[in-house]
Enzyme design. Structure first.
Site, PDB file in Angstrom:
ATOM      1  N   ASP A   1     -48.668 -20.120 -10.540  1.00 51.50           N
ATOM      2  CA  ASP A   1     -49.316 -19.440 -11.664  1.00 51.50           C
ATOM      3  C   ASP A   1     -50.794 -19.799 -11.646  1.00 51.50           C
ATOM      4  OD1 ASP A   1     -49.584 -18.053 -14.161  1.00 51.50           O
ATOM      5  OD2 ASP A   1     -49.493 -19.957 -15.222  1.00 51.50           O
ATOM      6  N   SER A   2     -51.557 -19.105 -12.478  1.00 53.31           N
ATOM      7  CA  SER A   2     -52.969 -19.444 -12.625  1.00 53.31           C
ATOM      8  C   SER A   2     -53.147 -20.806 -13.294  1.00 53.31           C
ATOM      9  CB  SER A   2     -53.654 -18.390 -13.486  1.00 53.31           C
ATOM     10  OG  SER A   2     -53.136 -18.455 -14.798  1.00 53.31           O
ATOM     11  N   TYR A  41     -56.928 -16.371 -14.974  1.00 55.02           N
ATOM     12  CA  TYR A  41     -57.127 -15.312 -13.990  1.00 55.02           C
ATOM     13  C   TYR A  41     -57.292 -13.947 -14.684  1.00 55.02           C
ATOM     14  CZ  TYR A  41     -55.659 -18.034  -9.810  1.00 55.02           C
ATOM     15  OH  TYR A  41     -55.566 -18.919  -8.770  1.00 55.02           O
ATOM     16  N   GLY A  42     -56.650 -13.795 -15.829  1.00 59.03           N
ATOM     17  CA  GLY A  42     -56.549 -12.474 -16.470  1.00 59.03           C
ATOM     18  C   GLY A  42     -57.876 -11.854 -16.830  1.00 59.03           C
ATOM     19  N   CYS A  97     -46.447 -15.480 -12.700  1.00 57.67           N
ATOM     20  CA  CYS A  97     -47.693 -15.061 -13.330  1.00 57.67           C
ATOM     21  C   CYS A  97     -47.723 -13.536 -13.329  1.00 57.67           C
ATOM     22  CB  CYS A  97     -48.871 -15.616 -12.532  1.00 57.67           C
ATOM     23  SG  CYS A  97     -50.475 -15.051 -13.119  1.00 57.67           S
ATOM     24  N   ASN A  98     -47.785 -12.969 -14.527  1.00 53.72           N
ATOM     25  CA  ASN A  98     -47.816 -11.502 -14.627  1.00 53.72           C
ATOM     26  C   ASN A  98     -49.096 -10.940 -14.026  1.00 53.72           C
ATOM     27  OD1 ASN A  98     -45.489 -10.500 -16.719  1.00 53.72           O
ATOM     28  ND2 ASN A  98     -46.106 -12.598 -17.119  1.00 53.72           N
ATOM     29  N   THR A  99     -50.191 -11.663 -14.213  1.00 59.24           N
ATOM     30  CA  THR A  99     -51.497 -11.187 -13.750  1.00 59.24           C
ATOM     31  C   THR A  99     -51.520 -11.066 -12.223  1.00 59.24           C
ATOM     32  OG1 THR A  99     -52.478 -12.281 -15.655  1.00 59.24           O
ATOM     33  CG2 THR A  99     -53.966 -11.687 -13.868  1.00 59.24           C
ATOM     34  N   GLU A 138     -53.537 -23.531 -22.568  1.00 65.78           N
ATOM     35  CA  GLU A 138     -53.913 -24.538 -21.563  1.00 65.78           C
ATOM     36  C   GLU A 138     -54.408 -25.813 -22.250  1.00 65.78           C
ATOM     37  OE1 GLU A 138     -54.054 -24.608 -18.012  1.00 65.78           O
ATOM     38  OE2 GLU A 138     -52.925 -22.737 -17.931  1.00 65.78           O
ATOM     39  N   CYS A 168     -46.941 -12.434 -20.298  1.00 61.02           N
ATOM     40  CA  CYS A 168     -47.777 -13.474 -19.691  1.00 61.02           C
ATOM     41  C   CYS A 168     -46.959 -14.748 -19.810  1.00 61.02           C
ATOM     42  CB  CYS A 168     -49.093 -13.615 -20.452  1.00 61.02           C
ATOM     43  SG  CYS A 168     -50.050 -15.077 -19.959  1.00 61.02           S
ATOM     44  N   THR A 169     -46.884 -15.505 -18.727  1.00 61.96           N
ATOM     45  CA  THR A 169     -46.004 -16.678 -18.741  1.00 61.96           C
ATOM     46  C   THR A 169     -46.554 -17.826 -19.591  1.00 61.96           C
ATOM     47  OG1 THR A 169     -46.975 -17.351 -16.625  1.00 61.96           O
ATOM     48  CG2 THR A 169     -44.876 -16.154 -16.553  1.00 61.96           C
ATOM     49  N   HIS A 170     -47.784 -17.689 -20.072  1.00 66.96           N
ATOM     50  CA  HIS A 170     -48.292 -18.680 -21.027  1.00 66.96           C
ATOM     51  C   HIS A 170     -47.715 -18.443 -22.435  1.00 66.96           C
ATOM     52  CE1 HIS A 170     -51.328 -19.567 -17.967  1.00 66.96           C
ATOM     53  NE2 HIS A 170     -51.766 -20.582 -18.702  1.00 66.96           N
TER      54      HIS A 170
HETATM   55  N1  DGL Z   1     -49.784 -16.908 -16.904  1.00 71.74           N
HETATM   56  C1  DGL Z   1     -50.454 -15.773 -16.457  1.00 71.74           C
HETATM   57  C2  DGL Z   1     -49.739 -14.477 -16.621  1.00 71.74           C
HETATM   58  O1  DGL Z   1     -48.523 -14.483 -16.692  1.00 71.74           O
HETATM   59  C3  DGL Z   1     -51.946 -15.708 -16.310  1.00 71.74           C
HETATM   60  C4  DGL Z   1     -52.820 -16.045 -17.458  1.00 71.74           C
HETATM   61  C5  DGL Z   1     -54.284 -16.037 -17.043  1.00 71.74           C
HETATM   62  O2  DGL Z   1     -54.617 -16.809 -16.154  1.00 71.74           O
HETATM   63  O3  DGL Z   1     -55.064 -15.271 -17.605  1.00 71.74           O
HETATM   64  O4  DGL Z   1     -50.348 -13.442 -16.653  1.00 71.74           O
END
Ligand code: DGL
Length: 270
Positions: free
Chosen positions: A10-11, A42-43, A73-75, A155, A187-189
């Protein structure tokens, strides 16, 4: 049967929410996790940057001889899945969006009002809407909401009142305006704040991308005859920056003591 590791990445720390479900679903599998905590989020970055960083992580996983890569990570899944598959054709690679889209497509009725909360890059890509409608064209009422600022707060481990304020900011009007009854944590966050969301919007059903990918990993490993029959080594959690908040969050998400976790630093920014 294959006792090599599964590479999950993931990011940042968000992918740990997927790792936790995968560890529960597949306790015999050894996990190599990488979170790019030095370069998250990353998004909010361009697709070119996201692809460049993703290739570096993919190379790190290939160097670790993983039997499968799981993009938690969805992004990255929305932006670089096909590039990763092209670069690493011999390693099966699973993204988080397709399994989640499948669950939505199979379990939502045509009158469902579906909201996708995701990062800026994921929303811009439109991949969720495309994949859901490919699998179930009857689902027409799908609305996206960019919720990028949740990522850095997670984070940092800020999940109290300030997070509630941010959720109100992003979701109050969105949920009301579109009468959202199903909200996808795209988003996995975001599963880290699922309890906040549930408390603020108790009537909305939540679907978590982090949970859905775990079942997909089991099915895919089984189909390819790659399931492990025993764990050969302890799991290892790499991060490109190991801060106090990273350690606190890893403990919170995995529910383990720092001393029991094999946390290592890895700089990919070469
Ligand atoms: N956890 C990530 C996702 O699922 C990325 C979040 C990010 O880095 O912006 O998209």
């Amino acid at each position: 049967m294959d006792n090599r590791s599964i590479g999950i990445f993931d990011s940042g720390i968000g992918g740990l929410t997927s790792a936790a479900y995968i560890m529960e679903e597949l306790p015999k599998e050894r996990i190599v996790f990488f979170g790019d905590t030095a370069r998250t989020p990353y998004g909010s970055k361009s697709p070119e940057k996201i692809r460049q960083f993703s290739m570096q992580i993919g190379q790190f996983m290939a160097d670790n001889d993983v039997k499968m890569m799981v993009i938690a990570c969805n992004t990255i899944s929305a932006t670089a899945l096909e590039d990763l598959r092209e670069r690493f054709p011999d390693i099966p690679i699973i993204g988080v969006i397709s399994p989640t889209a499948r669950v939505i497509a199979n379990h939502c009725s045509p009158d469902a009002q579906i909201g996708i909360m995701a990062t800026r890059a994921t929303v811009k890509s439109g991949v969720y809407v495309q994949k859901i409608q490919e699998k179930n064209p009857a689902l027409k009422k799908i609305y996206q909401k960019e919720c990028q600022a949740i990522v850095p707060l997670v984070e940092e481990g800020i999940i109290g009142d300030v997070m509630d304020e941010l959720l109100h900011f992003y979701l109050d009007d969105f949920i009301k305006e579109h009468s959202i009854d199903t909200l996808v944590l795209g988003c996995t966050h975001f599963p880290v704040v699922a309890d906040n969301i549930h408390r603020l919007y108790p009537d909305v059903r939540l679907i978590s991308s982090s949970r859905e990918i775990a079942v997909a990993v089991r099915i895919e490993l089984n189909k390819r005859g790659l399931l492990a029959d025993r764990k050969t080594d302890e799991n290892v959690f790499y991060a490109s920056d190991i801060s106090d908040s990273f350690v606190n969050m890893i403990q919170l998400i995995l529910g383990e003591d720092r001393d029991k976790l094999n946390i290592r630093f890895k700089n990919l920014d070469l």
